[in-house]
Design an enzyme around this catalytic site. Sequence first.
Site, mmCIF file in Angstrom:
data_model
loop_
_atom_site.group_PDB
_atom_site.id
_atom_site.type_symbol
_atom_site.label_atom_id
_atom_site.label_comp_id
_atom_site.label_asym_id
_atom_site.label_seq_id
_atom_site.Cartn_x
_atom_site.Cartn_y
_atom_site.Cartn_z
ATOM 1 N N TYR A 1 36.175 27.257 33.197
ATOM 2 C CA TYR A 1 35.205 26.537 33.974
ATOM 3 C C TYR A 1 33.760 27.065 33.446
ATOM 4 C CZ TYR A 1 35.806 30.770 36.529
ATOM 5 O OH TYR A 1 36.072 31.836 36.721
ATOM 6 N N GLU B 1 40.288 70.077 31.088
ATOM 7 C CA GLU B 1 40.531 69.594 29.683
ATOM 8 C C GLU B 1 39.618 69.965 28.516
ATOM 9 O OE1 GLU B 1 44.436 68.228 29.604
ATOM 10 O OE2 GLU B 1 43.291 68.633 28.003
ATOM 11 N N LYS C 1 38.252 46.007 39.666
ATOM 12 C CA LYS C 1 38.843 44.596 39.471
ATOM 13 C C LYS C 1 40.189 45.148 38.745
ATOM 14 C CE LYS C 1 37.802 39.950 37.776
ATOM 15 N NZ LYS C 1 37.231 39.196 37.246
ATOM 16 N N SER D 1 28.260 37.001 35.505
ATOM 17 C CA SER D 1 27.984 38.646 35.805
ATOM 18 C C SER D 1 28.440 39.590 34.739
ATOM 19 C CB SER D 1 28.500 38.999 37.200
ATOM 20 O OG SER D 1 30.204 39.307 36.721
ATOM 21 N N THR E 1 32.482 38.210 39.481
ATOM 22 C CA THR E 1 33.498 39.292 39.756
ATOM 23 C C THR E 1 33.725 40.197 38.755
ATOM 24 O OG1 THR E 1 35.170 37.776 39.038
ATOM 25 C CG2 THR E 1 34.965 37.896 41.302
ATOM 26 N N ASP E 2 33.114 39.741 37.495
ATOM 27 C CA ASP E 2 33.476 40.624 36.531
ATOM 28 C C ASP E 2 32.755 41.814 36.543
ATOM 29 O OD1 ASP E 2 33.381 38.289 33.651
ATOM 30 O OD2 ASP E 2 34.874 38.663 35.300
ATOM 31 N N THR F 1 31.356 33.015 39.550
ATOM 32 C CA THR F 1 32.624 31.785 39.817
ATOM 33 C C THR F 1 32.528 31.358 41.187
ATOM 34 O OG1 THR F 1 34.067 32.814 38.286
ATOM 35 C CG2 THR F 1 34.971 31.493 40.027
HETATM 36 N N1 DGL Z 1 31.916 34.906 34.040
HETATM 37 C C1 DGL Z 1 32.677 35.665 35.339
HETATM 38 C C2 DGL Z 1 31.459 36.290 36.136
HETATM 39 O O1 DGL Z 1 30.510 35.621 36.428
HETATM 40 C C3 DGL Z 1 33.501 34.861 36.107
HETATM 41 C C4 DGL Z 1 34.500 35.604 37.003
HETATM 42 C C5 DGL Z 1 34.235 35.670 38.581
HETATM 43 O O2 DGL Z 1 32.895 35.261 39.051
HETATM 44 O O3 DGL Z 1 35.134 35.433 39.543
HETATM 45 O O4 DGL Z 1 31.939 37.599 36.785
#
Ligand code: DGL
Length: 338
Positions: A34, A295, A173, A67, A100-101, A20
């Site tokens: 987006y 467990e 996250k 990502s 961020t993913d 992103t």
């Molecule tokens: N498609 C997600 C990624 O590339 C978008 C999320 C982001 O980068 O904040 O991880």
Amino acid sequence: MANARGPGLPNVMVLATGGTIAGSGASSTTVVGYTAATVGIETLLNAVPELKTVANVKGEQVFQIASENMNNDYWLKLAKRVNTLLAQDDVDGIVITHGTDTIEETSYFLNLVVKSKKPVVVVGAMRPSTAISADGPINLFNAVILAGSEEAVGKGVLVALNDQINAARDVTKNNTSTADTFRTPELGFLGYMQGNKPYFYRQSTRRHTADSEFDVSNLDVLPQVDIVYGYANMNRVAIDAFVAAGAKGIVHAGVGDGSLARPAVEPALDDARKKGVVILRSSRVGNGIVARNGEAKDDEHDFVVSDTLNPQKARILLMLALTKTTDTKDIQRMFFAY
Ligand code: DGL
């Protein structure tokens, strides 16, 4: 070891991978829907001319992906490039721009395979570059300062967004879409970025980077390790499918303290173990220690436990462990060390 820094500004390499932070939307109010990974590294750097005041910055587009599409091939390419650059005396630190993913996974992978104490800072954004109050530029500015700082030397791979500094091992996250999404639940941030300076209050007690035994420099493939998710009424289908597909390790993201459903799941994991698949008990809960012999009778079943690593990070450590050994006692040592 970090090279003896020359006079003047630190030399920081920015390696771009997509996400992103490099995303673009139809308008300045487009913050969902987006397209990620559309803007190149030179455009990202030119959008923040202030970078020149804090570091000598060079950019490189290693690859350009959203990502969620990250994979082992990309990880090996990135890790080898990072280690090559960090071995150069004219590189003081590295920033990696990333979606961020899967930032928490890439950063943990690098935390285990980077062979230097020099700072490596992984950064992303929750709003695309075209949005009102895009967070990418300030996150990138802070990440470059952090990567060029003496304070970040030896701290392991860091994830820095939203003025907060997290350790690669524990960050995750926490929200699908807000700017403050990256947290280290219970164990907490390592520190903050404030007034263009890093402030550290803690550091990781686990092995990482220059102190890591893992080396991917001569690897082109990583062992297949998969994750099965625990839930009420779970059956053995996914476990059997992963074994049939050739998984070398299976992470079980169990309910509670890594509990295994009986009679469906535990026998399936036993059958997998008998075929040589290494079984790792983690938990879907997200915080706390998965206790050995708690467990499940791990000694009896020859299972390994994840300590506090969540399933997606436990998968990475197990994958790297399997590049060195299939001995479950040695693998358990690794989970108590990293
Ligand atoms: N498609 C997600 C990624 O590339 C978008 C999320 C982001 O980068 O904040 O991880």
